[in-house]
Design a protein around this motif. Structure first.
Motif, short mmCIF file in Angstrom:
data_model
loop_
_atom_site.label_atom_id
_atom_site.label_comp_id
_atom_site.label_asym_id
_atom_site.label_seq_id
_atom_site.Cartn_x
_atom_site.Cartn_y
_atom_site.Cartn_z
N GLY A 19 0.81 -1.22 0.00
CA GLY A 19 0.00 0.00 0.00
C GLY A 19 0.84 1.27 0.00
O GLY A 19 0.33 2.36 -0.21
N GLY A 20 2.14 1.14 0.21
CA GLY A 20 3.02 2.29 0.26
C GLY A 20 3.11 3.06 -1.04
O GLY A 20 3.35 4.25 -1.03
N LYS A 21 2.90 2.40 -2.16
CA LYS A 21 2.97 3.10 -3.45
C LYS A 21 1.97 4.25 -3.50
O LYS A 21 2.27 5.33 -3.98
CB LYS A 21 2.73 2.14 -4.61
N ALA A 22 0.78 4.05 -2.95
CA ALA A 22 -0.24 5.10 -2.95
C ALA A 22 0.16 6.27 -2.06
O ALA A 22 -0.34 7.37 -2.22
CB ALA A 22 -1.58 4.53 -2.48
N LEU A 23 1.09 6.05 -1.14
CA LEU A 23 1.53 7.11 -0.24
C LEU A 23 2.61 8.00 -0.84
O LEU A 23 3.02 8.95 -0.22
CB LEU A 23 2.06 6.49 1.07
N SER A 24 3.07 7.69 -2.03
CA SER A 24 4.21 8.40 -2.58
C SER A 24 3.85 9.63 -3.42
O SER A 24 4.72 10.35 -3.83
CB SER A 24 5.06 7.44 -3.42
N GLU A 25 2.58 9.87 -3.68
CA GLU A 25 2.20 11.03 -4.49
C GLU A 25 1.09 11.84 -3.82
O GLU A 25 0.20 11.29 -3.19
CB GLU A 25 1.74 10.55 -5.86
N PHE A 26 1.18 13.15 -3.97
CA PHE A 26 0.20 14.06 -3.42
C PHE A 26 -1.17 13.79 -4.05
O PHE A 26 -1.29 13.66 -5.25
CB PHE A 26 0.63 15.50 -3.70
N SER A 27 -2.19 13.69 -3.22
CA SER A 27 -3.55 13.47 -3.72
C SER A 27 -4.54 13.89 -2.64
O SER A 27 -4.15 14.25 -1.53
CB SER A 27 -3.76 11.99 -4.07
N ARG A 28 -5.81 13.79 -2.96
CA ARG A 28 -6.86 14.13 -2.00
C ARG A 28 -6.76 13.26 -0.75
O ARG A 28 -7.04 13.71 0.36
CB ARG A 28 -8.22 13.96 -2.66
N ASP A 29 -6.33 12.04 -0.92
CA ASP A 29 -6.21 11.11 0.21
C ASP A 29 -4.82 11.09 0.83
O ASP A 29 -4.60 10.42 1.84
CB ASP A 29 -6.56 9.70 -0.26
N ASN A 30 -3.90 11.81 0.27
CA ASN A 30 -2.53 11.82 0.77
C ASN A 30 -2.01 13.26 0.77
O ASN A 30 -1.39 13.71 -0.18
CB ASN A 30 -1.64 10.94 -0.11
N LEU A 31 -2.28 13.98 1.85
CA LEU A 31 -1.97 15.41 1.90
C LEU A 31 -0.61 15.73 2.51
O LEU A 31 -0.07 16.80 2.29
CB LEU A 31 -3.05 16.15 2.69
N ILE A 32 -0.08 14.82 3.30
CA ILE A 32 1.21 15.07 3.92
C ILE A 32 2.16 13.91 3.62
O ILE A 32 1.72 12.80 3.35
CB ILE A 32 1.10 15.28 5.45
N PRO A 33 3.46 14.15 3.67
CA PRO A 33 4.41 13.07 3.42
C PRO A 33 4.31 12.00 4.51
O PRO A 33 3.87 12.26 5.62
CB PRO A 33 5.78 13.77 3.50
N THR A 34 4.77 10.81 4.19
CA THR A 34 4.81 9.75 5.19
C THR A 34 5.96 10.00 6.15
O THR A 34 6.95 10.64 5.79
CB THR A 34 5.02 8.38 4.52
N PRO A 35 5.87 9.51 7.38
CA PRO A 35 6.96 9.70 8.34
C PRO A 35 8.29 9.10 7.90
O PRO A 35 9.34 9.53 8.36
CB PRO A 35 6.45 9.00 9.61
N PHE A 36 8.26 8.12 6.99
CA PHE A 36 9.50 7.49 6.54
C PHE A 36 10.00 8.07 5.21
O PHE A 36 10.89 7.51 4.59
CB PHE A 36 9.32 5.98 6.41
N ASP A 37 9.46 9.19 4.79
CA ASP A 37 9.91 9.84 3.56
C ASP A 37 11.33 10.36 3.81
O ASP A 37 11.54 11.22 4.67
CB ASP A 37 8.97 11.00 3.22
N PRO A 38 12.32 9.85 3.09
CA PRO A 38 13.70 10.27 3.33
C PRO A 38 13.97 11.73 3.00
O PRO A 38 14.97 12.30 3.44
CB PRO A 38 14.52 9.33 2.43
N ARG A 39 13.07 12.38 2.26
CA ARG A 39 13.27 13.79 1.92
C ARG A 39 12.97 14.72 3.07
O ARG A 39 13.34 15.90 3.03
CB ARG A 39 12.38 14.16 0.73
N LEU A 40 12.31 14.25 4.12
CA LEU A 40 11.98 15.13 5.25
C LEU A 40 13.23 15.80 5.81
O LEU A 40 13.23 17.00 6.07
CB LEU A 40 11.26 14.35 6.35
N LEU A 41 14.28 15.03 5.97
CA LEU A 41 15.52 15.57 6.54
C LEU A 41 16.11 16.67 5.67
O LEU A 41 16.49 17.73 6.17
CB LEU A 41 16.54 14.45 6.74
N VAL A 42 16.14 16.45 4.36
CA VAL A 42 16.79 17.44 3.48
C VAL A 42 15.90 18.64 3.17
O VAL A 42 16.42 19.66 2.70
CB VAL A 42 17.31 16.79 2.18
N TYR A 43 14.62 18.56 3.43
CA TYR A 43 13.73 19.71 3.25
C TYR A 43 13.62 20.52 4.53
O TYR A 43 13.70 21.75 4.50
CB TYR A 43 12.32 19.24 2.85
#
Length: 92
Positions: free
Chosen positions: A54-78
């Motif tokens: 189900g993680g694939k659906a968490l990788s793109e911005f959408s109506r059902d996915n408004l914030i990044p996942t806690p394990f998104d590696p980009r959080l640190l660099v942003y």
């Protein structure tokens, strides 16, 4: 959100030697999460490893996915650099 923001807010503060957390630093953190939410998709395999198929659906911005996942590696660099810049600008 404590899972998305706190670790990277703290990391940014530590990186620049800030002596306190200011409103500007918190706002920079939130603004970074907002920019990240609309950024291009990231390494779906890393998210699938943490969340299963189900993680694939968490990788793109959408109506059902408004914030990044806690394990998104980009959080640190942003977030951490944005917080550090805000700290330096506010002189803490």
């Amino acid at each position: 959100n404590n899972v998305l923001c706190f670790p990277f807010l703290f990391r940014g503060a530590l990186d620049c030697g800030a002596t306190s957390i200011t409103f500007e630093m918190r706002k920079a953190c939130v603004d970074a999460v907002a920019r990240l939410a609309r950024a291009p998709a990231y390494d779906v395999d890393a998210v699938k490893k943490a969340y299963g198929e189900g993680g694939k659906a968490l990788s793109e911005f959408s109506r059902d996915n408004l914030i990044p996942t806690p394990f998104d590696p980009r959080l640190l660099v942003y977030i951490a650099p944005a917080v550090a810049r805000a700290a330096e600008a506010s002189g803490v």
